[in-house]
Design an enzyme around this catalytic site. Structure first.
Site, PDB file in Angstrom:
ATOM      1  N   SER A   3     -23.362 -20.527 -27.433  1.00 44.42           N
ATOM      2  CA  SER A   3     -23.439 -20.254 -28.866  1.00 44.42           C
ATOM      3  C   SER A   3     -24.741 -19.565 -29.241  1.00 44.42           C
ATOM      4  O   SER A   3     -25.755 -19.688 -28.548  1.00 44.42           O
ATOM      5  CB  SER A   3     -23.325 -21.548 -29.665  1.00 44.42           C
ATOM      6  OG  SER A   3     -22.191 -22.267 -29.269  1.00 44.42           O
TER       7      SER A   3
HETATM    8  N1  SAM Z   1     -22.330 -25.608 -26.969  1.00 43.33           N
HETATM    9  C1  SAM Z   1     -22.079 -24.688 -25.912  1.00 43.33           C
HETATM   10  C2  SAM Z   1     -23.352 -24.032 -25.426  1.00 43.33           C
HETATM   11  O1  SAM Z   1     -24.409 -24.296 -25.967  1.00 43.33           O
HETATM   12  O2  SAM Z   1     -23.247 -23.262 -24.466  1.00 43.33           O
HETATM   13  C3  SAM Z   1     -21.131 -23.604 -26.299  1.00 43.33           C
HETATM   14  C4  SAM Z   1     -19.761 -24.061 -26.332  1.00 43.33           C
HETATM   15  S1  SAM Z   1     -18.548 -22.848 -26.291  1.00 43.33           S
HETATM   16  C5  SAM Z   1     -18.775 -22.014 -27.804  1.00 43.33           C
HETATM   17  C6  SAM Z   1     -17.131 -23.856 -26.575  1.00 43.33           C
HETATM   18  C7  SAM Z   1     -16.702 -24.663 -25.368  1.00 43.33           C
HETATM   19  O3  SAM Z   1     -15.696 -25.575 -25.790  1.00 43.33           O
HETATM   20  C8  SAM Z   1     -16.081 -23.868 -24.266  1.00 43.33           C
HETATM   21  O4  SAM Z   1     -16.799 -24.021 -23.101  1.00 43.33           O
HETATM   22  C9  SAM Z   1     -14.674 -24.398 -24.151  1.00 43.33           C
HETATM   23  O5  SAM Z   1     -14.197 -24.406 -22.832  1.00 43.33           O
HETATM   24  C10 SAM Z   1     -14.830 -25.788 -24.706  1.00 43.33           C
HETATM   25  N2  SAM Z   1     -13.608 -26.450 -25.191  1.00 43.33           N
HETATM   26  C11 SAM Z   1     -12.583 -25.920 -25.899  1.00 43.33           C
HETATM   27  N3  SAM Z   1     -11.690 -26.876 -26.168  1.00 43.33           N
HETATM   28  C12 SAM Z   1     -12.167 -28.052 -25.640  1.00 43.33           C
HETATM   29  C13 SAM Z   1     -11.701 -29.380 -25.596  1.00 43.33           C
HETATM   30  N4  SAM Z   1     -10.551 -29.763 -26.165  1.00 43.33           N
HETATM   31  N5  SAM Z   1     -12.453 -30.300 -24.941  1.00 43.33           N
HETATM   32  C14 SAM Z   1     -13.612 -29.946 -24.368  1.00 43.33           C
HETATM   33  N6  SAM Z   1     -14.090 -28.711 -24.352  1.00 43.33           N
HETATM   34  C15 SAM Z   1     -13.380 -27.767 -25.002  1.00 43.33           C
END
Ligand code: SAM
Length: 663
Positions: free
Chosen positions: A62
């Protein structure tokens, strides 16, 4: 080398504090956590720009601002138990771990979870627990939580997560069906079964996939009737943002660029050195910037002494009878073409109507290749004003005489014998000319300025040819730095309010930090140096094409040919523009932040110079770039044609049409 700790502090200051993030603990944590350790290899240098970056599994780390913003909304503090859904790279969890007691983080992709776990271990962040699974169900064994941060966007706030909040706990989650834009919600548990909700505005996140999220194959609510959502492809987004351009002669063409008219420097690129549309577009835009907006400098990627001959012509100044004929050197078609000739004639007519020389528009060359032309120009000037000084200069430049015709062989010779003398001699001559300039300051010194600039050029060129022999980025950097400094000298000479249009190849004007040039080869260019020196006073405008014809040579010094330009590659920016289906347009990525983000993703971009080798196109002409960072705007011509070189057939009306090119 980039100082990443300094960049990190700068990021916190510029992108967080100044944009309203006040929580001291969050700011301090973000000053501590090395974001470069959480980006994919090769992206380290972008770690402190305020944007999301791609990571494995098609996910993103992000944007720093949004991480800080969500944590501030969540009101996390020491002693808290926090759950994060969507570990991704692990960066946000790492930041939280510096503030709270314990972080639980869930990621659905096992690979990402594992990489994040290793990162935490390496950094010694021991209060983070990572689990692979569906985060929409929460982490019941560790509940209740003081805060839950969801880093992916769902159809709504999952019930399981709401129930795992402590009373007073906060759930921060982006929700909404539109893949391009969602709302950031804060749900606060106010009692055993009561909740309040606040909306913190538009955001854009990757989808939350899971039982209480979307289905994997689309943004379709899991377990409910599928509702097909319109998703726009990138070419469709480009088509929507593209501003179609009319003919060059239609005032609306150049009028579209009025938004850049308040800048001090407008740099106009080109994707080849032999495309008619690029020249005609730049001429139309430049005419308008001169006529309507008071620009008085046209500085181009041409050799100084050659452009000086054009400058004398367009500013109705005395023609120097001993001056060399301009633009005789390969690649002649780059400036000796009917497109440039038409612009030069317009400039001369425009200046005829201007009474004060200060307000006349001048034509200047930034490049360094015509060393012998510059030597002749310095000697010509001194012969006229100070024959004694001319004799000294003649002796000094005599050192370079054997190499004047073929300066590229000078580097090798300089290795073997005492050619440091040449370096000393040309530097001394340059100092003398600059001292003369200071002595005569205040006089209308166009001739002296020209001679002094030639002396500067000879000093740069001597060094350029010497280090060119070793290859590498140094000679490129010396040339572009010389071009940038020349531009600065011109601005100074034309006075504090002078403003300039620059014509040079995309490789010179698109900020090198965001292409292979800067990332892999440590090269700088005029666009980058202008931005670093003049900031927002600069507009960098790139040009591109899909196919058509181009005037180019197959090898250095071989004949010009009109060649077919291969249709652009499928994995290139050019193909995205082609697929947008608009024949000619201006794209201002700043008008659509979502599109801008997508155009930051690195992709191939085509660079054709004076040489074009279609057989080895990928290797010879494509390089990685991040278009929306490289340029402030992009001009597109889907199909383009080769420039027409000036020839004897352009003689008309008794006046040789090649004048002033044939003087
Ligand atoms: N906070 C993270 C960082 O600092 O790098 C960025 C997160 S990224 C925008 C969103 C993440 O949510 C992705 O890696 C995706 O695979 C994960 N994701 C999506 N749906 C999910 C779920 N139901 N449970 C866990 N992870 C999930």
């Amino acid at each position: 080398m980039l100082d990443l700790s300094r960049e990190r502090r700068r990021m916190v200051d510029v992108h967080l504090s100044r944009r309203g993030i006040h929580d001291r603990e969050i700011l301090q944590a973000m000053r501590e956590v090395p974001r470069e350790a959480f980006v994919d290899p090769g992206f380290e240098e972008f770690a402190y720009e305020d944007g999301p970056l791609p990571i494995a599994e098609g996910q993103t780390i992000s944007q720093p601002y949004i991480v800080a913003f969500m944590l501030e909304m969540a009101g996390i503090g020491p002693g808290d138990q926090v759950l994060e859904v969507g570990t991704g790279s692990g960066y946000a969890a790492a930041v939280m771990s510096r503030i709270v007691d314990h972080v639980y983080t869930i990621e659905r992709h096992a690979g990402l979870a594992e990489t994040a776990r290793r990162r935490f271990e390496k950094l010694g962040y021991r209060n983070i627990e990572v689990r692979t699974g569906d985060g929409t169900k929460g982490w019941p064994e560790a509940a209740p939580f003081d805060a839950i941060i969801v880093a992916a966007s769902g159809p709504g706030a999952p019930l399981a997560l709401q129930q795992q909040l402590d009373v007073g706990g906060r759930l921060i989650i982006p929700v909404g069906e539109d893949p391009e834009e969602q709302r950031l919600l804060k749900v606060t548990r106010t009692g055993a079964s009561t909740y309040s909700e606040e909306d913190f505005g538009a955001v854009r996140f990757v989808p939350l996939i899971g039982e209480e999220g979307w289905r994997e194959d689309n943004r379709i609510r899991t377990g409910r009737a599928p509702s097909h959502l319109p998703t726009r492809s990138l070419p469709q987004m480009i088509a929507a943002a593209a501003e179609p351009l009319p003919d060059f002669d239609d005032p609306a063409f150049a009028g579209a660029f009025d938004r850049f008219a308040d800048r001090r420097l407008v740099l106009l690129g080109e994707a080849s050195h032999g495309t008619s549309e690029f020249y005609r577009a730049r001429a139309a835009i430049t005419r308008r910037l001169i006529e309507k907006h008071g620009f008085t400098i046209v500085a181009v990627e041409a050799d100084w002494p050659d452009a000086a001959a054009i400058d004398r012509y367009v500013r109705h100044r005395r023609h120097s009878p001993t001056a060399v004929r301009p633009f005789q050197r390969f690649p002649t078609w780059m400036w000796r073409n009917i497109e440039v000739a038409a612009f030069v004639d317009w400039l001369r007519n425009h200046n005829r109507r201007i009474r004060t020389s200060k307000r006349q528009a001048g034509f200047y060359g930034l490049d360094i290749y015509n060393m012998s032309g510059s030597i002749a120009a310095v000697l010509d000037y001194l012969d006229r004003v100070d024959p004694e000084a001319a004799a000294i200069a003649r002796q000094r430049y005599g050192c370079l005489t054997p190499w004047q015709k073929e300066p590229s062989t000078y580097g090798r010779a300089a290795l073997t014998s005492g050619y440091r003398e040449c370096e000393e001699a040309v530097l001394k001559q340059c100092q003398d000319m600059l001292a003369r300039q200071i002595e005569h300051a205040g006089e209308d010194g166009a001739e002296l300025f020209d001679a002094a600039q030639n002396a500067r050029l000879i000093a740069s060129a001597e060094r350029y040819y010497r280090i060119m022999y070793y290859g590498g980025s140094q000679s490129w950097n010396l040339r572009d730095t010389h071009m940038f400094e020349t531009l600065q000298h011109i601005l100074e000479a034309r006075g504090p309010s002078a403003r300039a249009v620059v014509w040079a190849h995309n490789s010179h004007i698109g900020d090198a930090r965001y292409t292979d040039m800067g990332i892999s080869r440590d090269e700088v260019n005029i666009g980058q140096l202008c931005r670093q020196r003049f900031g927002d006073e600069v507009a960098l405008i790139g040009f591109g094409t899909h196919t058509g014809t181009v005037a180019a040579a197959r090898d250095w010094d071989s004949d010009m040919e009109v060649m077919s330009v291969q249709p652009s590659r499928e994995d290139s920016y050019e193909r995205l523009c082609h697929d947008a289906g608009v024949a000619r347009f201006l794209l201002d990525p700043g008008s659509d932040p979502v599109l801008r983000d997508r155009l930051i993703e690195r992709r191939l971009e085509r660079f054709i110079g004076v040489i074009y080798r279609p057989e080895t196109e990928l290797h010879s002409h494509y390089a990685d770039a991040s278009l929306a960072r490289q340029f402030d705007a992009f001009v597109w011509f889907d199909e383009t044609t080769a420039v027409t070189p000036l020839g004897p057939e352009h003689a008309a009306g008794g006046v040789p049409e090649t004048y002033p090119f044939g003087v």
